[in-house]
Motif scaffolding. Structure first.
Motif, PDB file in Angstrom:
ATOM      1  N   THR A  74      -5.790   2.656   0.590  1.00  0.00           N
ATOM      2  CA  THR A  74      -4.756   3.592   0.164  1.00  0.00           C
ATOM      3  C   THR A  74      -3.932   3.064  -1.004  1.00  0.00           C
ATOM      4  O   THR A  74      -2.885   3.617  -1.331  1.00  0.00           O
ATOM      5  CB  THR A  74      -3.814   3.912   1.344  1.00  0.00           C
ATOM      6  OG1 THR A  74      -3.225   2.694   1.838  1.00  0.00           O
ATOM      7  CG2 THR A  74      -4.569   4.594   2.474  1.00  0.00           C
ATOM      8  N   GLY A  75      -4.400   1.986  -1.635  1.00  0.00           N
ATOM      9  CA  GLY A  75      -3.750   1.504  -2.843  1.00  0.00           C
ATOM     10  C   GLY A  75      -2.637   0.513  -2.637  1.00  0.00           C
ATOM     11  O   GLY A  75      -1.886   0.214  -3.568  1.00  0.00           O
ATOM     12  N   GLY A  76      -2.499  -0.039  -1.430  1.00  0.00           N
ATOM     13  CA  GLY A  76      -1.435  -0.992  -1.148  1.00  0.00           C
ATOM     14  C   GLY A  76      -1.689  -2.362  -1.755  1.00  0.00           C
ATOM     15  O   GLY A  76      -2.831  -2.758  -1.978  1.00  0.00           O
ATOM     16  N   SER A  77      -0.602  -3.091  -2.002  1.00  0.00           N
ATOM     17  CA  SER A  77      -0.703  -4.459  -2.485  1.00  0.00           C
ATOM     18  C   SER A  77       0.661  -5.121  -2.381  1.00  0.00           C
ATOM     19  O   SER A  77       1.696  -4.434  -2.397  1.00  0.00           O
ATOM     20  CB  SER A  77      -1.191  -4.522  -3.944  1.00  0.00           C
ATOM     21  OG  SER A  77      -0.228  -3.948  -4.805  1.00  0.00           O
ATOM     22  N   GLY A  78       0.671  -6.451  -2.272  1.00  0.00           N
ATOM     23  CA  GLY A  78       1.927  -7.180  -2.257  1.00  0.00           C
ATOM     24  C   GLY A  78       2.853  -6.726  -1.152  1.00  0.00           C
ATOM     25  O   GLY A  78       2.428  -6.432  -0.029  1.00  0.00           O
TER      26      GLY A  78
END
Length: 314
Positions: A74-78
């Motif tokens: 879903t585009g998550g990061s950090g």
């Protein structure tokens, strides 16, 4: 910025512009924060206060991506937070084609009669967000946009001092209806990019259980959780709360680098998600804000390296 249009499962992003991020610095830390709507304009994660990278002493890194496969997830990061993963505000009251608010994002459109699903993309009409930043602090103000009796103003301030990153939240219910939901920070973490495995250990308030995972993968000793080998598939566990305020988890690598999260509220529960390349302890804040009420809470992240003598370097 125009709304994000959804065609079936295809998310068409408009006016996506690569813009230089905000960089906060102390004598120990360099923290990169995305400007709202520049690298992400999806319907899941809060657009404000998105920390894409953290560097300690110019050599230790902490942030990872949700997935290493382009287009997957879903585009998550950090460090990125989310409101309403389990209790979306106003979703059940919205008819198909109608809107409901997603805090930190905007007004989303309910496409059909199906239940809300956090991983499903929804059309977004973004909230208006103000940003004010200096060398060590940035404040995001998300202005209220009334929708079916709901309206909220969200102010989020990220600041760095020494080896600490603090995230302070202020939520004001300016609508007629009570806001009942959760907030959490989805910490996509990998210490110096090391894959998850025997070199890591995690301290939690209680021992998690993983009924669907092989018992040989996890080991628990002296209050710490370790991995016998790099996991071959994602794992998930949910620890029942509430837990007292204060330190909630600490993650360390055998090289001596580590991080911990403390909060000033009593967490409703803690979730633990991970994969071969990333681990994410998630501390959930339960929100119940009546009309006119203001709620404040703080998350503090401590980044450190332990020296050979057992001391901690800030």
């Amino acid at each position: 910025m125009h709304p994000v249009r959804i065609l079936g499962d295809l998310e068409v992003k408009r006016d996506m512009v690569e813009v230089a991020p905000i960089v906060l610095r102390s004598h120990s830390l360099e923290v990169t924060v995305r400007k709202p709507g520049t690298n992400y304009n999806g319907s899941r994660f809060d657009w404000t206060g998105w920390v894409s990278s953290i560097t300690l002493h110019n050599r230790h890194t902490f942030c990872a991506d949700e997935s290493l496969t382009p287009g997957e997830g879903t585009g998550g990061s950090g460090l990125c937070n989310e409101f309403g993963i389990f209790q979306p505000i106003g979703y059940e009251e919205a008819l198909p084609g109608g809107q409901f608010p997603k805090l930190g994002v905007g007004l989303l459109t309910r496409p059909d009669e199906a239940s809300y699903k956090f991983s499903r993309p929804y059309m977004v009409e973004p909230f208006f967000i103000e940003t004010k930043a200096d060398d060590s602090k940035v404040t995001f103000t998300v202005h209220a946009h009334p929708c079916n009796g709901y309206a909220a103003k969200l102010v989020k301030t990220l600041s760095v001092k020494d080896n600490l990153l603090s995230i302070a939240y202020e939520l004001v219910n300016l609508g007629e209806k009570t806001i009942v939901t959760h907030e959490y920070c989805h910490n996509f973490v990998a210490l110096n990019g090391n894959p998850l495995g025997p070199d890591y250990r995690l301290k939690l308030p209680m021992t998690p259980t993983f009924p669907s995972e092989p018992s040989s993968l996890f080991d628990f000793k002296d209050g710490y959780m370790t991995w016998a080998y790099t996991p071959e598939q994602p794992f998930y566990s949910r620890l029942s709360g509430p837990f007292p305020p204060g330190l909630q988890w600490e993650l360390t690598h055998k090289s001596g680098v580590g991080m911990r999260e403390s909060v000033d509220f009593s967490p409703a529960f803690i979730a633990l998600w991970g994969d071969a390349h990333v681990i994410s302890p998630e501390v959930f804040m339960e929100i119940a804000a009546h009309s006119g009420q203001m709620i404040r809470w703080v998350r503090q992240f401590d980044f450190f390296e332990r020296h050979m003598d057992g001391g901690t370097g800030g």
